[in-house]
Design a protein around this motif. Structure first.
Motif, short mmCIF file in Angstrom:
data_model
loop_
_atom_site.label_atom_id
_atom_site.label_comp_id
_atom_site.label_asym_id
_atom_site.label_seq_id
_atom_site.Cartn_x
_atom_site.Cartn_y
_atom_site.Cartn_z
N SER B 563 33.74 16.56 79.03
CA SER B 563 33.60 15.56 80.17
C SER B 563 33.40 14.33 80.12
O SER B 563 34.19 13.39 80.70
N ASP B 564 32.81 14.11 79.14
CA ASP B 564 32.57 12.41 78.91
C ASP B 564 33.95 11.80 78.42
O ASP B 564 34.37 10.73 79.17
N LEU B 565 34.68 12.38 77.71
CA LEU B 565 35.89 11.86 77.22
C LEU B 565 36.85 11.79 78.45
O LEU B 565 37.49 10.84 78.61
N VAL B 566 36.87 13.01 78.92
CA VAL B 566 37.97 13.27 80.10
C VAL B 566 37.49 11.98 81.18
O VAL B 566 38.38 11.58 81.79
N GLU B 567 36.26 11.89 81.37
CA GLU B 567 35.93 10.93 82.54
C GLU B 567 36.18 9.36 82.20
O GLU B 567 36.28 8.70 83.25
N ASN B 568 36.09 9.10 80.94
CA ASN B 568 35.89 7.86 80.59
C ASN B 568 37.01 7.13 79.71
O ASN B 568 37.18 5.92 79.56
N CYS B 569 37.92 7.95 79.56
CA CYS B 569 39.11 7.50 78.37
C CYS B 569 40.16 6.69 79.31
O CYS B 569 40.22 6.50 80.75
N ASP B 570 40.64 6.01 78.55
CA ASP B 570 42.08 5.18 79.21
C ASP B 570 43.01 6.00 79.36
O ASP B 570 43.29 6.97 78.69
N GLU B 576 47.31 12.31 75.08
CA GLU B 576 46.60 12.58 74.02
C GLU B 576 45.16 13.46 74.36
O GLU B 576 45.04 14.61 73.87
N ILE B 577 44.79 13.28 75.51
CA ILE B 577 43.78 13.96 75.99
C ILE B 577 44.16 15.33 76.46
O ILE B 577 43.39 16.35 75.99
#
Lengths: 301, 1191
Positions: B563-570, B576-577
């Protein structure tokens, strides 16, 4: 894109000039009216054309007719040179269940979207619009709209779902447009029981003959098409009913008598002198292009 | 209606037609005096506003006016709103600039006094607006040019007779024609030739002409009016017959002073005179008597001027000698009471109607066109009095695509469809969406999706990398350090501490120490051994402190918290995500992560990013969000595409978890889509898409479409609809048939049955009404039979039975009909599934098109169709029965119920089978007629063939079963047989009975038709058309009896029966027809190919062509066979369709491209026989330019 005249379907039974022909909600019954002071109703299902009724009662030419939504009981409204608006109801025969007398010829009638109730508007040469509401009983108000005569009226379509829009209530507003001999189109709405003008379109140089209001399917644009003695057709677009941006379609070679939107609002039928009907569609650049003609030349389908 | 009156004696002129707003100029009239002997003179300008005249400007002038005219309006001139010209005494003409006058400034433009005498005649040319004509005494006419007022032109040579020019009028149609009026005659000038061309004079009557007016539309017609009190006539002349006037309009009693012809309606001419009247005439009236239309006013003074407003024909201005100037409006001249014109003629005084009986021309709509439901366009031509109905199809492509989509939804070739779409689109992003959708139908969607994202496993894992890993695995760690110590060489607390911890096994602390001292690798190595707690602690520590960009990804992988990655990534690295999510997440986490990513992308302002949200929603299977994300459906193409995408995603989800409810947004989209289809006139198509939506969506449209499709919305229609339902369900059933071989699963009907309210409203009523007469006819003869009374007595046992059997019948029937209509939509489902499954278990690989080739079109539906009529009735019937005997639970298992019915019918159905067949092929109407004939044999052999004919014996076991529960049934049965025998003996009964059987037949039909044992055990018995008859009558009685009881136990065996049945049916079919028919959706291929061949032959009827076409025909037949055998992959067939489409669009190159693709593809072996010929055919069509229209 094609428009195919059904050659076997031509009616020619009125004794006087025909002034309007409208199909009912289901496309099964056709009402026509004429200078012979009658309204005729035909059953046209499956290619038949059976005369169901010949309604007499008007004392002058009948200018326009309008079917109500079946929810309101398939009423038929008519207006005539005899200054009257009449609502007819069928029960075996057709009966006059309401009439209202203007001070001059009544040129146009239109039922409001049925979601608002049973509401009829009429436009008269006396310059007024009559709003006739049935709520247990009929009541009428008139608005002074156009100084020297009102020729056409059209209600804002009712849109339950404004798909993709952030204004869900927008499409549910009770609003009315009128076009008159003063070259203006005026937009009216009801505010605390009073009809007030909220918009105006000034895009013609002569009498406005007919207007039609649509809300396009899909992108829900509010469009009013208007045609005039000045040989032009103008399509006006608004986001708030108050400010309207107008696009002139083309200068025709004769005055333009009627404009009518297709039921999904993306095609406009334009009728010019001697019943040349052409269909128009907007291209990607916002220009209106002709896509079909009838009664002109056979070769350009 | 008088609008305004001024107490001035003036001459007036309206502003020209092109001016707006409307103005009127009034100048003090010459040779008139008021009571004060005032001799001043003024020119006033009024504007017309809302039925009122408002004074704009007033200037005083140096002379009074005989005539005022306003013309010359031309935006390009300096006098933009025109020139007002005034004719005065002493030959004076004054010109005023109207726009200057409006501003109240000195507006005089030019003066002239070249005329002699009073200038009474002035007129502006309508075409060359700078020209005007003037006339005064001495027959002098000048043509003035506003640009050079110094030298007017004089037409013709100077006339010898010197007369006053009374009036001048330019022709309204031909610009160089000028009419001039003298007391005794009229001269018409052709100014191009500069000479008079015609002189009109009426020597037969005494006249003194005063006014002239040209017909506004007909160039040759002119009216002239006489001011002679003895002969106050208006004459209509036609220059083509110039010897005498065409018409005389008589009605004024004294001389006419002025006249004006309405420019907007040539049927209106107004005149006024010394008889104080203002009269309106219709110069085109058929008889002169009817020419007088209306009296506008009858006042007390002579009116010397009347002017029709050229701009707005509602207005008329008049001036009278009593100093009144009056403005009239015609707007109230309607006949609102039923008056008769000339009603009061006999009262001595002439008195005419003051209303216009004919509406003015300008109010009449001449023609029009209006759109109506279903793409109809009604147009009318007023003058021809005709009304024409037109069909419009604005979006033919939409119809093609929608039909194609329906085909796909029916045949389930989703993958092929997505592939096709992705090939067709030019937009890379849309192509990506289609490719993603395609993966949803593949075996391993994730892998395919990864590949699409460019992160395929194969490409990523490099081989060297692999081998390295393999090689290093087995090395011995200890060998690296040959000589090592476990004590710290230098005195170092930390080192000591480390050794200590390590040696005593305090690994966790050691790991910490390593980590804190910048040796994360050692720390992690230790942590792995130390246990998960330590490991995670060290991992966390590491990740917290690390500044590497990969950390976030590492963190997500390690913690499996995306969730963290999905919510904050560029968001730019959405690919890539997505890849990571596809690789690492599963289940709900997978879905929610994609939802989140999708939502983030969707919320992004950058359009190029937000559209990729669609990919996420496809992965997560969220149809609603996908629909929501497809914004701006502005074009029809976009709408079609949106529907296709949503529909396919929906299908991909439905297939995996049975049925998925259609969401609100999707439903709305479908309603919009259907509405669009309706507007193209495709009601059937629209309906099939409307069927998907929820009950509460598009209700109005649904009922509209249903009603408009009209027909008789009774059973026939419901069958159609249920067939549609069936069609739309096939995909699911296919799934079922593969997943559950036993076929015991009864899938829920996934689609809501259409709310039947509309049917109930009208059609059920109709149905009842139609049947009631029969029903009411039915009971009396039965009552007359004593045996039947037995039955009645028994009925008391049935608690729920009403006291009299007759009523019960009636009720039963009503129930049945109700049930028929209501129960229909769900019914096909179980049956369809069973049909679908059985063949597949018999002939795997050809699941669908084998069953009943005798039925045209798609066999599966066809077989149902056959079944349809029959199916409905037993279902309804039994349900009806059940409800009446109070076993409503049976209702819940209609399938079992029906199957149960079969074994009980074993024997009798041998007989009823042929009947069933005939019934299937005979229309209900005919059935009614035939019925008596069928009936006759029954009483010819009433009891003879009892074992065969009379169902009683075979039926008995069940009866017994039944009678254990409810004793009276045997009696009932008996009574029925008795009833059978006796019925024919009662003559009237038979006739009464005749219309009824249509009901009965339907009921008996399916029982026979479906009966498996008969078919499997005794096929030959079918053939002898044994006295068929009695079955139809007894059937309803059986069916009213036992079936519900046994149902549960026999459920499975029945399946088998069913299978047997269908195998049997197949063989039957083979016997009947040498070849199976091509499935409905592909029959087009055959039709079109054959047609191309025949058109080729038509176009080029040479011997070589014929031979080639014959060859082709032979090969193409192989293609048809392949289609019949269903041996071609759906992709291939789709390609064939596309090829044909392209050929029809004359895109031969496109077709050849596909051909090349196919021929070089993996399936070449299957198609090698016919493909070359296909190409030859198309080449020939191209070569000879065959007209393919109408295909």
């Amino acid at each position: 894109m094609k428009m195919v005249p059904m050659n076997d379907f031509i009616l020619n039974e009125h004794e006087g000039e025909v002034h309007d022909a409208e199909l009912d909600y289901y496309g099964q019954r056709l009402a026509t009216c004429s200078s012979d002071k009658t309204i005729k109703i035909y059953n046209i299902q499956n290619g038949t054309k059976t005369l169901l009724a010949d309604i007499k009662g008007h004392l002058g030419p009948v200018w326009q007719i309008c079917w109500s939504h079946p929810v309101s009981g398939h009423l038929l409204a008519s207006c005539s040179y005899d200054k009257r608006v009449v609502v007819w109801k069928e029960s075996n025969d057709w009966f006059n269940i309401f009439e209202f007398t203007h001070e001059s010829s009544v040129n146009s009638v239109a039922w409001a979207p049925h979601q608002h109730g049973i509401i009829l508007a009429s436009a008269s040469s006396d310059g007024s619009i009559g709003i006739h509401v049935f709520n247990k009983e009929w009541s009428s108000v008139t608005i002074n709209a156009h100084s020297n005569g009102c020729n056409s009226i059209a209600w804002a379509p009712f849109k339950e779902q404004l798909f993709g829009s952030n204004q869900p209530e927008f499409g549910k507003k009770l609003a009315l447009a009128s076009g008159g001999c003063d070259k203006l189109i005026k937009i009216w709405t009801i505010q605390s029981d009073q009809w007030v003008q909220i918009g105006e379109i000034n895009c013609h140089t002569d009498w406005i003959r007919a207007i039609d209001w649509t809300c396009t399917i899909g992108d829900n644009r509010q469009l009013i098409a208007s045609c005039s003695e000045d040989k032009t057709v103008v399509v006006s677009h608004s986001d708030d009913y108050a400010k309207w941006n107008s696009t002139q379609m083309q200068i025709f070679d004769s005055r333009v008598w009627t404009v009518s939107w297709s039921k999904i609002g993306n095609v406009l039928a334009v009728s010019t002198e001697r019943n040349k009907v052409s269909l128009w569609k907007e291209n990607r650049n916002g220009q209106w292009m002709i896509c079909s003609k009838i009664n002109d030349n056979k070769e350009d389908n | 209606m008088k609008i305004k009156q001024f107490p001035n004696t003036v001459v007036s002129t309206w502003s020209p037609k092109s001016n707006y707003p409307i103005n009127i100029a009034m100048g003090t009239a010459a040779q008139q005096l008021d009571a004060s002997f005032n001799t001043s003179s003024t020119l006033e300008l009024y504007s017309l506003q809302s039925n009122d005249l408002i004074l704009n400007a007033l200037i005083s002038t140096d002379c009074r006016f005989h005539k005022l005219v306003w013309g010359g309006t031309n935006a390009s001139e300096e006098w933009g709103s025109g020139i007002i010209a005034g004719g005065c005494d002493n030959g004076i003409i004054r010109l005023y600039d109207a726009s200057k006058l409006a501003r109240n400034v000195d507006s005089i433009v030019a003066k002239s006094d070249r005329h002699v005498g009073s200038v009474r005649a002035l007129n502006f040319n309508l075409f060359q607006t700078n020209l005007f004509a003037s006339g005064a005494s001495e027959s002098e006419i000048f043509i003035w040019d506003l640009h050079s007022m110094s030298t007017p032109m004089t037409p013709g040579s100077k006339s010898e007779s010197l007369e006053d020019v009374i009036d001048l009028a330019w022709n309204n149609e031909v610009q160089h024609i000028l009419g001039s009026l003298f007391h005794k005659y009229t001269v018409v000038w052709d100014l191009r030739k500069n000479e008079p061309i015609i002189k009109l004079s009426d020597n037969n009557s005494k006249v003194k002409w005063k006014a002239m007016s040209w017909n506004p539309k007909v160039a040759t017609q002119v009216c002239i009016a006489s001011e002679d009190d003895q002969n106050p006539v208006i004459q209509l002349w036609d220059l083509r017959y110039a010897s005498s006037p065409v018409k005389h309009f008589v009605g004024h009693q004294k001389g006419i002073l002025s006249m004006s012809w309405c420019s907007e309606d040539t049927d209106l001419l107004i005149s006024c005179g010394k008889d104080n009247r203002i009269l309106i005439w219709n110069p085109s009236s058929e008889t002169e008597e009817n020419s007088l239309v209306c009296e506008l006013e009858h006042n007390y003074q002579w009116n010397f001027e009347v002017n029709w407003c050229p701009r707005d024909p509602l207005f008329i201005a008049t001036s009278s000698f009593d100093g009144q100037t009056t403005l009239y409006s015609l707007s109230d001249l309607q006949n609102s009471k039923d008056q008769k014109i000339n009603e009061n003629v006999n009262t001595g005084q002439f008195q005419w109607s003051n209303s216009l009986s004919n509406a003015p021309n300008w109010l009449k709509r001449k023609c029009g066109a209006s759109f109506a439901f279903g793409g109809n366009l009604v147009s009318f031509d007023g003058s021809l009095k005709t009304i024409q109905l037109n069909k419009t199809v604005i979006e033919p492509d939409l119809l093609l695509w929608s039909e194609y989509l329906q085909q796909i939804l029916n045949n389930g070739n989703y993958e092929g469809f997505c592939h096709h779409k992705s090939e067709l689109t030019l937009d890379d992003d849309i192509q990506l969406v289609w490719k993603f959708l395609k993966t949803m139908f593949q075996n391993n969607p994730k892998e395919a999706q990864l590949e699409l994202l460019g992160y395929s496993n194969k490409t990523l894992t490099k081989e060297e990398f692999h081998s390295n890993i393999l090689n290093t695995q087995e090395e011995n760690i200890v060998t690296k350090f040959e000589n090592f110590t476990l004590k710290s060489s230098v005195t170092n607390d930390l080192q000591d501490l480390l050794y200590q911890s390590l040696l005593v096994g305090n690994l966790s602390t050691a790991a910490d120490i390593f980590f804190d001292n910048g040796k994360p690798v050692e720390a992690l190595l230790l942590a792995i051994t130390a246990g998960p707690k330590t490991l995670s602690r060290i991992q966390n520590k590491y990740l917290k402190n690390s500044k590497e960009p990969t950390t976030a990804l590492l963190h997500a992988i390690i913690t499996n918290d995306w969730s963290d990655l999905v919510e904050n990534c560029d968001l730019n690295c959405w690919k890539e995500i997505m890849t990571a999510l596809l690789t690492h997440t599963n289940g709900t986490n997978f879905i929610s992560s994609f939802e989140k990513l999708g939502n983030r992308l969707a919320a992004n302002d950058n359009l190029s990013l937000s559209k990729y949200a669609q990919l996420c929603y496809i992965c997560s299977g969220n149809v609603e969000a996908l629909v929501e994300n497809i914004k701006d459906i502005k074009t029809i193409e976009k709408l079609q595409e949106s529907v296709e995408m949503a529909m396919l995603l929906h299908r991909s989800m439905s297939s995996s978890e049975s049925h998925l409810e259609v969401g609100k947004k999707f439903g709305e989209l479908l309603v919009n889509y259907s509405e669009t289809l309706v507007s193209q006139g495709d009601l059937e198509g629209a309906l099939s898409f409307l069927e998907f939506t929820n009950k509460d969506q598009g209700v109005e449209l649904k009922s509209q479409v249903y009603k408009a499709l009209g027909k008789n919305q009774t059973i026939e229609n419901t069958i159609n609809n249920s067939q549609k339902l069936l069609k739309s369900n096939t995909h699911d059933f296919r799934k079922y048939s593969t997943t559950s071989a036993t076929g015991t699963i009864t899938p829920e009907p996934p689609f809501p049955t259409y709310p039947n309210s509309y049917i109930q409203d009208n059609d059920v009523n109709n149905l009842h009404q139609n049947q009631k007469p029969h029903l009411s006819n039915y009971p009396p003869p039965i009552q007359s039979q004593p045996t039947y009374n037995l039955n009645n007595q028994q009925q008391s046992v049935y608690n729920n039975f009403p006291p009299t059997g007759t009523q019960q019948y009636g009720n039963n029937f009503i129930n049945q009909t109700n049930m028929q209509t209501k129960a229909v939509p769900p019914t096909p489902t179980p049956d369809a599934s069973s049909r679908c499954m059985t063949p597949s278990s018999i002939k795997p690989g050809k699941p669908k098109y084998v069953i009943d080739p005798s039925v045209k079109g798609n066999n599966m539906y066809g077989s149902y169709n056959n079944n349809g009529l029959g199916m409905l009735s037993p279902m309804g019937q039994q349900s009806g029965f059940n409800s009446s005997i109070g076993q409503p639970h049976v209702l819940n298992q209609p399938l079992g119920q029906q199957n149960i019915f079969k074994p009980s019918m074993v024997q009798p159905n041998c007989l009823s089978q042929p009947l069933g067949q005939t019934n299937n092929s005979i229309e209900p109407l005919i059935q009614q007629q035939i019925q008596p004939n069928i009936y006759n044999p029954t009483y010819n052999q009433p009891k003879g063939p009892v074992p065969n004919l009379n169902p009683q014996p075979t039926f008995q076991p069940i009866q017994n079963n039944y009678s254990q529960v409810i004793s009276p049934s045997p009696n009932l049965n008996q009574s029925s047989s008795i009833y059978n025998q006796r019925a024919p003996s009662v003559e009237p009964f038979q006739s009464l009975y005749a219309p009824l059987p249509s009901n009965y037949i339907k009921k008996s039909t399916p029982a026979g038709w479906n009966d498996p044992p008969m078919l499997s055990t005794s096929a030959p018995i079918q053939k002898p058309p044994t006295p068929v008859s009695s079955t139809p009558i007894t059937h309803p009685l059986y069916t009213n009896n036992p079936p519900p009881i046994e149902e549960i136990g026999t459920y499975i065996p029945l399946r088998n029966n069913d299978e047997q049945f269908s195998t049997n049916n197949i063989t039957q079919g083979v016997e009947a027809l040498p070849k199976q028919t091509i499935p409905q959706e592909h029959i087009r291929i055959q039709v079109i190919l054959n047609e191309i061949q025949s058109r080729l032959l038509e176009a080029v009827p040479t011997a070589p062509t014929r031979k080639r076409v014959m060859d082709i025909a032979g090969k193409v037949e192989l293609l048809y066979d392949s289609i019949r055998e269903n041996s071609l992959s759906s992709y291939l067939i789709q390609c064939l369709h596309t090829m044909i489409d392209l050929v029809l669009k004359r895109d031969y190159n496109g077709a050849f491209n596909i051909h090349t693709q196919l021929v070089s593809g993996p399936e070449f072996s299957k198609i090698s026989t016919f493909m070359p010929s296909l190409k030859t055919l198309f080449q020939m069509a191209y070569q000879y330019n065959i007209n393919l229209e109408g295909l």
